[in-house]
Enzyme design. Structure first.
Site, PDB file in Angstrom:
ATOM      1  N   LYS A 104      10.201 -16.499  74.715  1.00 15.81           N
ATOM      2  CA  LYS A 104       9.195 -16.870  75.729  1.00 15.81           C
ATOM      3  C   LYS A 104       9.826 -17.435  76.989  1.00 15.81           C
ATOM      4  CE  LYS A 104       9.631 -19.906  72.391  1.00 15.81           C
ATOM      5  NZ  LYS A 104       9.513 -19.905  70.945  1.00 15.81           N
ATOM      6  N   VAL A 131       4.573 -15.363  72.049  1.00 15.75           N
ATOM      7  CA  VAL A 131       3.398 -16.234  72.219  1.00 15.75           C
ATOM      8  C   VAL A 131       2.634 -16.342  70.906  1.00 15.75           C
ATOM      9  CG1 VAL A 131       1.213 -16.537  73.440  1.00 15.75           C
ATOM     10  CG2 VAL A 131       3.189 -15.617  74.659  1.00 15.75           C
ATOM     11  N   GLY A 133       3.464 -16.933  67.856  1.00 12.60           N
ATOM     12  CA  GLY A 133       4.085 -16.400  66.632  1.00 12.60           C
ATOM     13  C   GLY A 133       3.404 -15.163  66.088  1.00 12.60           C
ATOM     14  N   GLY A 186      11.326 -25.035  59.833  1.00  8.91           N
ATOM     15  CA  GLY A 186      11.701 -23.921  60.710  1.00  8.91           C
ATOM     16  C   GLY A 186      10.726 -23.679  61.845  1.00  8.91           C
ATOM     17  N   GLU A 189      11.978 -25.690  67.949  1.00  2.00           N
ATOM     18  CA  GLU A 189      13.027 -25.045  68.742  1.00  2.00           C
ATOM     19  C   GLU A 189      14.362 -25.731  68.458  1.00  2.00           C
ATOM     20  OE1 GLU A 189      12.425 -22.331  70.917  1.00  2.00           O
ATOM     21  OE2 GLU A 189      10.643 -22.495  69.695  1.00  2.00           O
ATOM     22  N   LYS A 204       4.597 -20.176  77.081  1.00  4.19           N
ATOM     23  CA  LYS A 204       3.633 -19.272  76.421  1.00  4.19           C
ATOM     24  C   LYS A 204       2.369 -19.137  77.266  1.00  4.19           C
ATOM     25  CE  LYS A 204       5.380 -20.556  71.844  1.00  4.19           C
ATOM     26  NZ  LYS A 204       5.208 -21.515  70.754  1.00  4.19           N
ATOM     27  N   GLY A 301       7.547 -20.000  62.502  1.00  2.00           N
ATOM     28  CA  GLY A 301       8.030 -19.737  61.148  1.00  2.00           C
ATOM     29  C   GLY A 301       8.556 -18.319  61.030  1.00  2.00           C
TER      30      GLY A 301
HETATM   31  N1  HSE Z   1       8.877 -24.103  68.401  1.00  3.75           N
HETATM   32  C1  HSE Z   1       7.792 -23.205  68.479  1.00  3.75           C
HETATM   33  C2  HSE Z   1       6.563 -23.889  67.929  1.00  3.75           C
HETATM   34  C3  HSE Z   1       8.131 -21.976  67.677  1.00  3.75           C
HETATM   35  O1  HSE Z   1       6.693 -24.957  67.331  1.00  3.75           O
HETATM   36  O2  HSE Z   1       5.471 -23.398  68.112  1.00  3.75           O
HETATM   37  C4  HSE Z   1       7.410 -20.752  68.115  1.00  3.75           C
HETATM   38  O3  HSE Z   1       7.504 -20.509  69.459  1.00  3.75           O
END
Ligand code: HSE
Length: 424
Positions: A104, A131, A133, A186, A189, A204, A301
């Site tokens: 992104k 955007v 996930g 997971g 970032e 996003k 994830g």
């Molecule tokens: N770090 C981001 C979140 C991961 O927590 O939404 C997906 O972009």
């Protein structure tokens, strides 16, 4: 057969390799051909990872992937707005290779230049995984809702922040513990500041706004604030007011321009967005001919993000050549930034519990033409300060800001006030 190269074998990259193997037959049936990983590249060849890359060509330098003979498309899962990720994207598109990315930051910062390069070389550039996930919201805007004009986009766009706010409210864990849990799962970032300071969500939102409103993505126009200043007290007061605290991204086309903001806000529990908890994301779209659409699902994830990357690969295999931002780059317009919309407000103050304090605050609100809706005070103390929360009826953002500055300067207000929108 579609032969692909993948750069980056972290959480998402490993998920893509696994998904392509696990669902190989149905993916081949839907794509009309097999999708095979032929080459990979990551920082450390010897690292233990959650996917099997034995038998796949290993390359040390990511941009080299784009020049390998027999590679039909490149998947960039390195991350970052510049550096190797950008070099790879430019090399791939410049060499006439389709590019799929989950990046992104790269698309929000360089999306126009990359889309132009993709058009010049007549190859697709897709970034569904960038955007929200696993939620197919870019496809919804680009395809399913393509006949609609969009008037507003509102979303919970960062799983880490939503997870932290949910854990702090439900189990009263502290901020650091909740962040650590998000990292273990997971969601976060590599640098969690991008999550908790709102920049990940801002990237996003800029991409969503580009597809929704036909503007060049530009996160510099997104007013951005994170969740560091939200305390357990705010979550408890919000509960008392029948609301949840959410990090909301909002892009709204007003009479004078496009408003784009990311920041924490109170969302009444009657709104479906308030029910989106944990690492889930959600996006609400206000459309001209389809009413309100809300999409909800895992925004981060390994498996969910891999699902979006592989969906782009299937589109590519099927021959989908849709423009990256829904219209050719030449038709995108520059963002004309608009003012913040009117809303109700939540103000938390730490004040000395003395006669006249309330009257001083009310006077300031009155002078700015603001009207108080609710007041909550937690404890009484003759000597110490106490938290007080006010809610204010729908107000102009500038008037609210001026009032807050004056309130903060009162001698009886002992800490920096916390101001949050109430998004009805
Ligand atoms: N770090 C981001 C979140 C991961 O927590 O939404 C997906 O972009």
């Amino acid at each position: 057969m579609l032969n692909i190269a993948i750069a980056g074998l972290g959480t998402v990259g490993a998920g893509v390799v696994r998904l392509l193997r696990q669902n190989a037959d149905l993916i081949a049936a839907r794509a009309g051909q097999q999708i095979m990983v032929r080459a990979v590249c990551a920082r450390d060849k010897n690292k233990q990872r959650d996917c099997d890359v034995s038998g796949i060509k290993w390359v040390d330098d990511a941009p080299q992937l784009a020049g390998l003979p027999g590679i039909d498309a490149v998947v960039e899962l390195i991350g970052g707005a510049d550096g190797i990720a950008r070099d790879l994207a430019v090399t791939a598109l410049g060499n006439g290779k389709p590019l799929i990315t989950a990046n992104k930051a790269l698309i929000a910062a360089q999306g126009v230049a990359l889309a132009k390069l993709a058009e010049q070389n007549n190859v697709p550039l897709f970034f569904e995984a960038a955007v929200a996930g696993g939620i197919p919201v870019l496809k919804a805007l680009r395809e399913g809702l393509a006949a609609n004009s969009i008037s507003a986009v509102r979303g919970i766009l960062n799983g880490t922040c939503n997870f932290i706010l949910t854990r702090m409210r439900e189990d009263r864990v502290d901020f650091a513990t909740a962040l650590h849990e998000a990292q273990q799962n997971g969601y976060a970032e590599a640098d969690p500041a991008a999550d908790i300071d709102g920049f990940d969500a801002a990237n996003k939102l800029a991409i969503l706004a580009a597809l929704a409103f036909g503007v060049e993505p530009d996160f510099a126009f997104v007013r951005t604030e994170g969740i560091r200043r939200i305390t357990p007290l705010d979550l408890a007061f919000a509960d008392e007011l029948g609301c949840r605290v959410k990090l909301l991204g909002i892009a709204r086309m007003g009479d004078t321009g496009l408003e784009q903001s990311v920041g924490p806000a109170l969302v009444p529990m009657t709104s479906p967005l308030s029910q989106v908890e944990g690492a889930l994301n959600a996006v609400q779209l206000q459309t001209s001919h389809t009413g309100h659409i809300m999409l909800q699902g895992p925004g981060a994830g390994s498996d969910a993000t891999a699902s979006a990357v592989v969906a782009d690969l299937i589109d590519l295999a099927r021959g989908n050549r849709a423009p990256a931002f829904g219209v050719p780059v030449a038709q995108l317009t520059k963002v004309n930034p608009g003012p913040a919309h009117k809303s109700r407000y939540y103000v938390r103050l730490q004040v000395m519990d003395k006669p006249g304090v309330g009257a001083d605050i009310m006077t300031i609100l009155r002078d700015e033409g603001l009207s108080m809706e609710t007041i909550l005070q937690r404890a009484q103390s003759a000597t110490e300060s106490v938290p007080v929360v006010l809610t204010v009826y729908e107000a102009d953002a500038e008037a609210m800001r001026r009032a807050l500055d004056k309130i903060a300067r009162l001698a009886t207000v002992v800490e920096k006030p916390c101001l949050l929108r109430i998004e009805d």
